[in-house]
Scaffold this motif. Structure first.
Motif, mmCIF file in Angstrom:
data_model
loop_
_atom_site.group_PDB
_atom_site.id
_atom_site.type_symbol
_atom_site.label_atom_id
_atom_site.label_comp_id
_atom_site.label_asym_id
_atom_site.label_seq_id
_atom_site.Cartn_x
_atom_site.Cartn_y
_atom_site.Cartn_z
ATOM 1 N N ASN A 106 -6.838 6.060 -8.105
ATOM 2 C CA ASN A 106 -8.096 6.068 -8.850
ATOM 3 C C ASN A 106 -7.883 5.263 -10.121
ATOM 4 O O ASN A 106 -7.078 5.637 -10.967
ATOM 5 C CB ASN A 106 -8.449 7.532 -9.171
ATOM 6 N N ASP A 107 -8.617 4.137 -10.263
ATOM 7 C CA ASP A 107 -8.448 3.321 -11.474
ATOM 8 C C ASP A 107 -9.598 3.537 -12.471
ATOM 9 O O ASP A 107 -9.752 2.775 -13.419
ATOM 10 C CB ASP A 107 -8.294 1.837 -11.121
ATOM 11 N N GLY A 108 -10.407 4.576 -12.223
ATOM 12 C CA GLY A 108 -11.520 4.848 -13.125
ATOM 13 C C GLY A 108 -12.819 4.191 -12.699
ATOM 14 O O GLY A 108 -13.896 4.533 -13.187
ATOM 15 N N LYS A 109 -12.743 3.240 -11.777
ATOM 16 C CA LYS A 109 -13.949 2.562 -11.272
ATOM 17 C C LYS A 109 -14.083 2.734 -9.758
ATOM 18 O O LYS A 109 -15.169 2.969 -9.255
ATOM 19 C CB LYS A 109 -13.893 1.064 -11.601
ATOM 20 N N VAL A 110 -12.942 2.579 -9.066
ATOM 21 C CA VAL A 110 -12.930 2.702 -7.607
ATOM 22 C C VAL A 110 -11.707 3.509 -7.183
ATOM 23 O O VAL A 110 -10.786 3.721 -7.976
ATOM 24 C CB VAL A 110 -12.880 1.315 -6.899
ATOM 25 N N ILE A 111 -11.719 3.913 -5.931
ATOM 26 C CA ILE A 111 -10.548 4.575 -5.348
ATOM 27 C C ILE A 111 -10.034 3.670 -4.243
ATOM 28 O O ILE A 111 -10.800 3.209 -3.399
ATOM 29 C CB ILE A 111 -10.906 5.969 -4.798
ATOM 30 N N ARG A 112 -8.746 3.407 -4.298
ATOM 31 C CA ARG A 112 -8.117 2.582 -3.265
ATOM 32 C C ARG A 112 -7.250 3.470 -2.383
ATOM 33 O O ARG A 112 -6.540 4.339 -2.882
ATOM 34 C CB ARG A 112 -7.242 1.500 -3.900
ATOM 35 N N LEU A 113 -7.333 3.215 -1.081
ATOM 36 C CA LEU A 113 -6.466 3.898 -0.123
ATOM 37 C C LEU A 113 -5.635 2.833 0.570
ATOM 38 O O LEU A 113 -6.172 1.974 1.267
ATOM 39 C CB LEU A 113 -7.297 4.655 0.923
ATOM 40 N N ASN A 114 -4.323 2.875 0.344
ATOM 41 C CA ASN A 114 -3.424 1.931 1.007
ATOM 42 C C ASN A 114 -2.838 2.596 2.243
ATOM 43 O O ASN A 114 -2.191 3.631 2.144
ATOM 44 C CB ASN A 114 -2.302 1.502 0.053
ATOM 45 N N PHE A 115 -3.084 1.992 3.396
ATOM 46 C CA PHE A 115 -2.598 2.534 4.660
ATOM 47 C C PHE A 115 -1.200 1.997 4.908
ATOM 48 O O PHE A 115 -1.052 0.801 5.150
ATOM 49 C CB PHE A 115 -3.516 2.107 5.809
#
Length: 183
Positions: free
Chosen positions: A91-100
């Motif tokens: 969570n970078d405060g703007k979006v959530i990234r999911l690395n597979f």
């Protein structure tokens, strides 16, 4: 072959459900459907992630969730952490990234076993629909609503339907296994 929309509809619905179950199995590539069963409390209602933001796949192994309302970011992060998808959200405060992460050989084998388990369950349910159909028609035969010859024809038709849907499940299973085992 006769027309049995009630039983064919049930079998078709089960194949669709099976297909949906397989979509939630992570095969090493980013796939937004792994989020399908994850809901977030949003204004007092449990809401699927796809309904509270956009989900994109900028890279083959990454999903980005961009909520329309930034205040729900932490809730999304918590829901993903609690889920069983096995990916830690960033969570970078703007979006959530999911690395597979790429799957290990051991994990691939576990996933194939899970796919086979789902496949067997689906085929058992298709066969249960066949059993129910034949019981219904046997009752009609006993009540003299249909003849024994009619029943034999129905039996053959219902078996052909069953074979068709079991084959469809086998084809979907083979395709998913190939997807999982492709490195």
């Amino acid at each position: 072959m006769g027309n049995y929309p009630e039983y064919e509809g049930k079998m078709n619905k089960r194949v669709d459900e099976f297909h949906g179950e397989l979509k939630t199995i992570r095969a090493g590539r980013a796939n937004a459907s792994v989020l399908d069963k994850i809901a977030v409390e949003y204004y007092g209602t449990m809401t699927p992630i796809a309904q509270i933001g956009s989900i994109s796949v900028p890279e083959p192994r990454m999903l980005v969730i961009q909520p329309w309302d930034q205040s729900v970011l932490n809730e999304i992060e918590k829901a993903i952490n609690k889920s069983e998808i096995g990916i830690t959200p960033q969570n970078d405060g703007k979006v959530i990234r999911l690395n597979f992460p790429p799957l290990t050989e051991e994990r691939r084998k576990e996933l194939v076993k899970t796919v086979k388990k789902y496949s067997e369950e689906a085929k058992v349910q298709i066969r249960n629909i066949r059993r129910d159909a034949l019981e219904d028609f046997k009752k009609k035969q006993k009540a003299s609503e249909i003849t024994e010859d009619d029943f034999k024809g129905v039996e053959k038709d219902i078996q052909n339907l069953t074979d068709k849907y079991v084959k469809e499940i086998d084809d979907i299973t083979a395709s998913k296994e190939k997807e999982i085992l492709d490195v």
